[in-house]
Design an enzyme around this catalytic site. Structure first.
Site, PDB file in Angstrom:
ATOM      1  N   VAL A  62      58.470 -66.514  90.512  1.00 41.48           N
ATOM      2  CA  VAL A  62      58.231 -65.796  89.262  1.00 41.48           C
ATOM      3  C   VAL A  62      57.456 -66.677  88.282  1.00 41.48           C
ATOM      4  O   VAL A  62      56.592 -66.189  87.538  1.00 41.48           O
ATOM      5  CB  VAL A  62      59.565 -65.339  88.630  1.00 41.48           C
ATOM      6  CG1 VAL A  62      59.322 -64.666  87.276  1.00 41.48           C
ATOM      7  CG2 VAL A  62      60.306 -64.388  89.561  1.00 41.48           C
ATOM      8  N   CYS A  63      57.763 -67.965  88.282  1.00 44.24           N
ATOM      9  CA  CYS A  63      57.197 -68.894  87.288  1.00 44.24           C
ATOM     10  C   CYS A  63      55.672 -68.878  87.218  1.00 44.24           C
ATOM     11  O   CYS A  63      55.120 -68.804  86.111  1.00 44.24           O
ATOM     12  CB  CYS A  63      57.704 -70.311  87.544  1.00 44.24           C
ATOM     13  SG  CYS A  63      59.508 -70.466  87.435  1.00 44.24           S
ATOM     14  N   PRO A  64      54.943 -68.949  88.348  1.00 43.04           N
ATOM     15  CA  PRO A  64      53.479 -68.949  88.222  1.00 43.04           C
ATOM     16  C   PRO A  64      52.920 -67.665  87.621  1.00 43.04           C
ATOM     17  O   PRO A  64      51.904 -67.701  86.923  1.00 43.04           O
ATOM     18  CB  PRO A  64      52.988 -69.151  89.666  1.00 43.04           C
ATOM     19  CG  PRO A  64      54.146 -68.794  90.532  1.00 43.04           C
ATOM     20  CD  PRO A  64      55.364 -69.147  89.744  1.00 43.04           C
ATOM     21  N   LEU A  67      53.458 -68.052  83.783  1.00 39.42           N
ATOM     22  CA  LEU A  67      52.589 -69.044  83.151  1.00 39.42           C
ATOM     23  C   LEU A  67      51.140 -68.574  83.125  1.00 39.42           C
ATOM     24  O   LEU A  67      50.406 -68.853  82.172  1.00 39.42           O
ATOM     25  CB  LEU A  67      52.717 -70.387  83.867  1.00 39.42           C
ATOM     26  CG  LEU A  67      54.117 -71.014  83.852  1.00 39.42           C
ATOM     27  CD1 LEU A  67      54.084 -72.404  84.480  1.00 39.42           C
ATOM     28  CD2 LEU A  67      54.681 -71.096  82.436  1.00 39.42           C
TER      29      LEU A  67
END
Length: 203
Positions: A62-64, A67
């Site tokens: 999920v993080c990329p 960001l």
């Protein structure tokens, strides 16, 4: 056990909410930005608006997407005088490696702070002590270094960075216009409220 869990959750929520109106605690960190390693401290937040975006880990899922989405709002935020910082408990070296190898992360031009000591994540009450990872936390900080908004998401729920722009505009308006407040779904140029005895029960 149930009562204990309820108490624990309530305590954690109160602990997080207590950050509103509090000055960011001192920290020193290394960050990766535009091909360079830079130093970032709490003093760098003074005199500017800042967004701190905490996330669990580099080279994750999920993080990329979050960001990259935040990068899509970076220019608009910069126009409002806002600097953006992403933070995880990875090192700044790992941030560089991720930036060099990921198409999504390679687009990022804001500072990616490494927090391997977990100091910053703990200061912002987003550290999961069991895993050593940060929760998905977004904080908006005013030019005095004081926290004005807090948003915490569960690990599987990604954030929408487009919401930040209106929040920033609302916070800046309230700062510039003491005594006025911004209602739900307020947008720049919209009507505000002036709390008073005459307004009680009229909304």
């Amino acid at each position: 056990l149930c009562l204990f869990n309820i108490f624990q959750i309530t305590f954690q929520e109160e602990d997080i909410m207590s950050l509103i109106g509090k000055e960011v605690l001192p920290f020193e960190a290394k960050a990766f930005k535009n091909g360079e390693f830079i130093d970032v401290t709490n003093e760098d937040l003074k005199g500017q608006w800042s967004v701190f975006c905490f996330y669990p880990a580099d080279f994750s899922f999920v993080c990329p997407t979050e960001l990259e989405d935040l990068q899509g709002q970076y220019a608009a935020l910069k126009e409002l005088g806002v600097e953006v910082y992403s933070v995880s408990t990875d090192t700044h070296f790992v941030h560089k490696g991720w930036h060099d190898s990921s198409e999504k992360i390679g687009k990022i031009t804001y500072a990616m702070i490494g927090d391997p000591s977990q100091t910053i994540s703990r200061n912002f009450d987003v550290l999961d002590e069991e895993t050593g990872l940060a929760d998905r936390g977004t904080f908006f900080i005013d030019p005095d270094g004081v926290i004005q908004t807090v948003e915490i998401n569960a690990g599987g729920i990604g954030r929408d960075a487009s919401n930040l722009v209106n929040k920033v505009k609302a916070a800046q308006y309230v700062r510039q216009n003491p005594g006025e407040v911004c209602p739900a779904k307020w947008e720049e140029g919209g009507e505000t409220l002036t709390p008073s005895l005459d307004l009680v029960g009229k909304i």
